[in-house]
Each structure stands twice: as structure tokens, then as C-alpha cells.
Design a protein around this motif. Structure first.
Motif, PDB file in Angstrom:
ATOM      1  N   UNK A 169       0.848  -1.204   0.000  1.00 40.38           N
ATOM      2  CA  UNK A 169       0.000   0.000   0.000  1.00 40.38           C
ATOM      3  C   UNK A 169       0.879   1.249   0.000  1.00 40.38           C
ATOM      4  N   UNK A 170       1.896   1.232   0.857  1.00 43.92           N
ATOM      5  CA  UNK A 170       2.780   2.407   0.959  1.00 43.92           C
ATOM      6  C   UNK A 170       3.458   2.680  -0.382  1.00 43.92           C
ATOM      7  N   UNK A 171       3.879   1.615  -1.066  1.00 39.89           N
ATOM      8  CA  UNK A 171       4.521   1.806  -2.375  1.00 39.89           C
ATOM      9  C   UNK A 171       3.515   2.406  -3.358  1.00 39.89           C
ATOM     10  N   UNK A 172       2.300   1.843  -3.370  1.00 42.09           N
ATOM     11  CA  UNK A 172       1.275   2.373  -4.276  1.00 42.09           C
ATOM     12  C   UNK A 172       0.997   3.849  -3.996  1.00 42.09           C
ATOM     13  N   UNK A 173       1.038   4.191  -2.687  1.00 39.36           N
ATOM     14  CA  UNK A 173       0.740   5.588  -2.314  1.00 39.36           C
ATOM     15  C   UNK A 173       1.988   6.471  -2.375  1.00 39.36           C
ATOM     16  N   UNK A 174       3.094   5.872  -2.823  1.00 36.51           N
ATOM     17  CA  UNK A 174       4.391   6.580  -2.908  1.00 36.51           C
ATOM     18  C   UNK A 174       4.810   7.183  -1.566  1.00 36.51           C
ATOM     19  N   UNK A 175       4.433   6.501  -0.499  1.00 36.08           N
ATOM     20  CA  UNK A 175       4.840   6.932   0.835  1.00 36.08           C
ATOM     21  C   UNK A 175       6.139   6.179   1.151  1.00 36.08           C
ATOM     22  N   UNK A 176       7.254   6.717   0.638  1.00 41.05           N
ATOM     23  CA  UNK A 176       8.536   6.001   0.713  1.00 41.05           C
ATOM     24  C   UNK A 176       9.040   5.852   2.140  1.00 41.05           C
ATOM     25  N   UNK A 177       8.699   6.817   2.979  1.00 44.17           N
ATOM     26  CA  UNK A 177       9.148   6.759   4.386  1.00 44.17           C
ATOM     27  C   UNK A 177       8.614   5.468   5.035  1.00 44.17           C
ATOM     28  N   UNK A 178       7.290   5.277   4.913  1.00 42.37           N
ATOM     29  CA  UNK A 178       6.676   4.065   5.488  1.00 42.37           C
ATOM     30  C   UNK A 178       7.192   2.827   4.772  1.00 42.37           C
TER      31      UNK A 178
END
Ligand SMILES: C[S@@+](CC[C@H](N)C(=O)[O-])C[C@H]1O[C@@H](n2cnc3c(N)ncnc32)[C@H](O)[C@@H]1O
Length: 555
Positions: A452-461
Motif C-alpha cells: 500500500x505504501x509503495x502504491x501511495x508513494x509513501x517512501x518513508x513508510x
């Protein structure tokens, strides 16, 4: 044109309507994907828990032994069990496992033992537009599809022509007529039968494989019968073997075929490789198979002693003991007695509880029976011996809640990512206090959160979750396993998304990934080429920056 007319006539002669054909093919959804190299849920077959029936062994199998007699026998038999394999391998025929592959001499980690093309392989239904049907390579450019059936895709004209000549000219009329998704297992078996019809001698290598037929429950055989019907709708009658022979092929296919994996170790397709499939299973294997296109490469991932058996893993060994046993029995008809299964009857980190002490990574044995009347569960940490005292009901309740949240989030990952993520965060809050870091539910929750984080481009998470996953994988999988190595590479990628400029940390991440990947992948594999290129680029960037700092004339 002529071909089309001939096909139509044949199809007309068959009493089944188009609708019936399509239904059979849709119903005969893919048979479970064996050898567990893909981590989808296709192993969750509906077949009941069945006792292991004696394994029928082919005549050729019975001939092989590992001593000098074995060599004599191999010389007199038509073909060796392992064709073109490394001379350091030897074969034994074991009472309880059948043909088994052993090391004739000590073999270090990181050695290629077999490199093999499949007897038959096809791309999974969901990947047909992403990978070339002929060479299995992923392409950045959109693939071109067969203009007639609009079903199979190719990376080049060359690939399309060679596939047409070998297989597709025969399947295409039926695919065009059926006009909808045909399960990968049906397509793969069809292709193997086309190859058999065109080159009957080649099929001998398939005929020598373990059948496992006698152990297949009736319910599963019914599913296979549907598969036979589906294949019959595609294959010209003259190429179709008897129902009995086709059933045998399907049984062989189920026990011996494996998922073909891509660059990222995710499933691309399914194939039958008649040499590497001879390796038996261990939940703590010393070998692994990686793929380059559709070439399977068997490599040692750990040091192998002389006379030690070489094993791969058929299933995802992230699962706890009971699940692993169940899956192996259901699909491969044996009870696993490997090193790990022996140990984990005592304590299995995949289902363990965590130590009460925050700074301790030790595991506490999962209670044998949650329904016991005892109110409190008491056990010691495996590392620091701290005593854990917890109400049994609490363990059960928390685990159930984590499991439910996981299911809920998985059902909404494609529709509502923020809510899916919220559910996972709740799962961690509930599970973290009691379940061990390597508990399969927490690992699965992290895998979902990472996606999910990758899809949302939330690289920190994504970066921090991948690091946690990598830590867990180091305990769950044998060292140097491809899945751990790839996860290490993903950490480097995540970090470079967060901090793209050169840094010592980024360089160290890539170097660490390279070290691990070099064991399970061949030197010239695309994965290694890509990591090396990334390291080279980073180093060039660093030299450039240094030169600038020192006032060199850089243009
Ligand atoms: C892919 S085949 C492996 C090669 C096989 N031993 C043969 O004779 O060709 C899978 C079958 O091998 C046997 N097998 C594999 N691993 C085993 C293990 N750890 N213990 C017992 N039997 C095993 C089971 O019968 C299983 O269905």
C-alpha cells in the motif's frame, strides 16, 4: 483461412455449445500451483486432508542408486534422470521420498547446479499483457498482441513468429472462438501435448516423472476431469491422448510443475522443468531456483556437505508448522520431516508470542491448546527466560482480531487504500503487544502495508516496513534465500527514493543486496546486472562530487 474452416467444422461436430466450452474452462480454474515458488493462495485447494498413499515410482526411478551400481545402471538406462546437470550431483531412490538428489562432494554456497528450459511454460492469466508469451521477458514498451485471439502478447515479431510455429497456430483458432480467459494450467498442458505430438521422444522425460495419481482424492480427480475437457476444446483431436493418459499428465503436472518467477521473485507463470523438479522439499532448503526469462537456474544457497540431500522449498515457509504440513500433504502427499519441522514442533517463531521485555527479541512458545480450561498461560522466553503470564482468552482474542483486520484490509487494498492502511495499523497495535515479530500474521500485515505504501508513494513508510520485513525474513527463511536477498535490494531502492543523492548509507544498502543476490542469482542475471549498474552510477556520482569539491575542472 483454410485452417479456420477446418477448425469450425471440427468444433461443429462436437456437440458442446460455445457457452458450454467457456463454462468448462472457467470452472476448471487453475489447479493448485505447485512447488510453492509463488506466494499466491492457489495452494488452498478444497481437497480434504488425506493420508499419504504409497508413491508410484517409474521404472527408470527404480533403477537409480547412488553408488557404483547406480552409475552402471545409469549407463545402461536410456537417459540419466538429471540431464545436463552438474557432475557433483548424484541420485538416490529413497523408500519414502522417491528419486532424491544428493551432493556427491561438498558444494559451496552460490554454485549453479542445473540450468534448464521448461518442457512447457505459460504466463499466468493476470500477467499476459505484461510478459512476452514466448521469452517471458517483461517489456517497458506495450507488448503487441495476437491480432486473432487478442489473448497472447509478444515483445517482438521474432518471438511471435517462433511461438506461432511451435504452438500458437494450433491453439489460436480455439482461443479466438472461446473469446475469454483460459486458465494457465489448461494452456500449459495443451502446449505440452502439442510438443508431445510434434516430438514424441521428448515426452519421455515427462513420462518418467512422479505421478502421485494413487494419492489424488476423488474430489480432486473430478476437477482434473474438467481440465481434460477444457484441453479437449483446444487441442485438435489427433493430438489428444486418451483420457487416462491426460489424467496422468495432469497428476504429474500438479506434483512437478512450478511457478516461474520474475525479476522481483513474484509469480509470472507456470512451467514444468523435468530436471529441477527432481529435488525434494525441505522447509529449510539448501538450494533455491531463480529464473532468467523462462530458464530455471538451480543454485546452492548454503554450504552443502558431501552426501547431503539437496532440497528446495515447495511452499512459502513463512507459514507456521501446521499450515506447512497441511499444504504439503494436500498437494504433494507427504508428511514433511525436515529439520525445521522437527524443531518447530517445540517452538515456531512463525506462530510464537513475543517476550515481555521490550529489548528482547526472544520468542515464547505458542500455547498448545487455547481452549484449555486453564485461565492463564505461562511460558518462558527462549532467550532471556523472562516468564510470560497471559490470559489464554487474551491471546485468542487478539489473534482473531488481527486476522480479521488483515482480511478486511486485503479486501479493500485496491478500492480504499487509506482505510486498508488504517486497518493494518490497528492490526499492528493489537498484535504487536503479544505476537512475535516473525509471527506469520504480522509478517503478512507488513507485506500488505508495504504494498500500500509503495502504491501511495509513501517512501518513508515503505522503507521502514521493508526493513522490518527484512529483519523477520532473516529468521524465517534460510540465509541467502532469494526472497531475503530481493527484500534487501528493495530496501536499497526505497532508500534511494527517499534520498536519491549519493550517501554512504545508500551505497551500503546496495552493496549488502549485491552480496546476498550474488549467492542465489547467476553473475550475468538481469538482477545482478541492474544492482551493479546502480552501484556504478552511485560511485560515479560520488567521484564527480568529490572532483567538484576539490576544484577539478569538470565539464
Ligand atoms: C516434485 S517431486 C520430487 C521428486 C520425487 N521425489 C521423484 O521421485 O521424482 C515431489 C514428490 O516427491 C516426494 N517428496 C518431495 N519432498 C519430500 C519430502 N521432504 N519427504 C517425503 N517425500 C517427498 C513426494 O512424493 C512429492 O509428491
Amino acid at each position: 483461412m483454410h485452417k479456420k474452416r477446418t477448425y469450425r467444422r471440427r468444433a461443429k461436430e462436437q456437440s458442446d455449445s460455445d457457452e458450454e466450452i467457456s463454462n468448462v474452462i472457467t470452472d476448471a480454474t487453475s489447479i493448485p500451483k505447485p512447488l510453492g515458488l509463488s506466494f499466491d493462495d492457489s495452494l488452498e485447494s478444497e481437497s480434504p486432508f488425506i493420508p499419504r498413499a504409497p508413491q508410484p515410482r517409474s521404472e527408470a526411478n527404480a533403477k537409480v542408486l547412488n553408488d557404483s551400481k547406480a552409475k552402471d545402471d545409469q549407463e545402461t538406462s536410456e537417459a540419466p534422470i538429471l540431464e545436463g546437470a552438474d557432475p557433483r550431483l548424484t541420485i538416490k531412490n529413497l523408500e519414502d521420498k522417491g528419486v532424491s538428489v544428493f551432493a556427491a562432494t561438498a558444494i559451496p554456497a552460490g554454485q549453479t547446479l542445473i540450468r534448464e528450459q521448461p518442457y512447457g511454460a505459460v504466463i499466468d492469466d493476470t500477467n499476459l499483457t505484461k510478459y512476452c508469451t514466448a521469452c517471458f521477458k517483461a517489456s517497458e514498451q506495450p507488448l503487441s498482441r495476437c491480432s486473432s485471439c487478442k489473448f497472447l502478447h509478444y515483445c517482438s515479431r521474432q518471438c511471435q513468429i517462433s511461438d506461432w510455429k511451435q504452438y500458437h497456430s494450433i491453439e489460436c483458432p480455439s482461443y479466438t472462438k472461446i473469446g475469454k480467459r483460459i486458465p494457465a494450467a489448461v494452456r500449459c498442458i495443451t502446449r505440452m501435448l502439442i510438443r508431445r505430438a510434434n516430438d514424441p521422444t521428448s515426452f519421455k522425460t515427462v513420462e518418467r516423472l512422479t505421478v502421485g495419481k494413487d494419492a489424488v482424492p476423488e474430489k480432486v480427480k473430478m476437477k482434473y476431469a474438467q481440465l481434460i475437457m477444457a484441453v479437449r476444446q483446444i487441442l485438435p483431436a489427433k493430438m489428444m491422448p486418451s483420457a487416462g493418459d491426460t489424467m496422468e499428465l495432469i497428476c504429474r503436472f500438479t506434483v512437478n510443475s512450478m511457478s516461474v518467477l520474475g525479476f522481483d521473485y513474484a509469480g509470472v507463470g507456470v512451467g514444468l522443468f523435468t530436471n529441477v523438479c527432481r529435488l525434494n522439499h525441505s522447509c529449510w532448503p539448501n538450494c533455491a531456483i531463480t529464473f532468467e526469462g523462462k530458464t530455471a537456474v538451480l543454485r546452492t544457497i548454503g554450504h552443502v556437505e558431501e552426501s547431503e540431500e539437496l532440497c528446495i522449498s515447495y511452499i512459502d515457509v513463512m507459514e507456521p508448522y501446521e499450515t506447512r504440513q497441511e499444504r504439503l500433504l494436500e498437494q504433494y502427499y507427504f508428511k514433511c520431516q525436515c529439520k525445521l519441522c522437527g524443531i518447530t514442533k517445540d517452538i515456531d517463531i512463525r506462530s510464537a508470542l513475543r517476550c515481555l521485555r521490550k529489548d528482547c527479541t526472544g520468542a515464547v512458545r505458542y500455547p498448545d491448546n487455547l481452549e484449555e480450561s486453564r485461565e492463564m498461560y505461562t511460558s518462558l522466553c527462549s532467550v532471556c527466560s523472562t516468564e510470560l503470564i497471559v490470559p489464554l482468552a487474551d491471546i485468542q482474542e487478539r489473534q482473531d482480531r488481527v486476522e480479521n483486520l488483515l482480511k478486511l484490509s486485503s479486501s479493500m487494498t485496491s478500492t480504499d487504500k487509506p482505510r486498508a492502511r488504517l486497518n493494518l495499523e490497528n492490526a499492528f497495535r493489537i498484535g504487536d503487544g503479544i505476537l512475535h515479530n516473525c509471527h506469520h500474521l504480522l509478517v503478512k500485515a507488513r507485506q500488505q502495508l508495504k504494498d500500500i505504501a509503495i502504491d501511495m508513494k509513501d517512501w518513508e513508510t515503505a522503507y521502514s516496513v521493508t526493513k522490518q520485513l527484512y529483519e523477520a525474513y532473516q529468521h524465517i527463511y534460510p540465509s541467502n534465500s532469494p526472497i531475503t536477498a530481493i527484500e534487501c535490494y528493495v530496501i536499497a531502492k526505497m532508500y534511494s527514493n527517499l534520498h536519491p543523492e549519493y550517501s554512504w548509507t545508500l551505497h551500503a544498502h546496495y552493496v549488502q543486496a549485491l552480496k546476498l543476490l550474488e549467492v542465489c542469482y547467476e553473475t550475468n542475471s538481469s538482477v545482478l546486472q541492474s544492482v551493479r549498474r546502480e552501484i556504478r552510477e552511485l560511485e560515479a556520482e560520488q567521484s564527480f562530487a568529490q572532483m567538484q569539491r576539490h576544484g577539478h575542472d569538470v565539464q
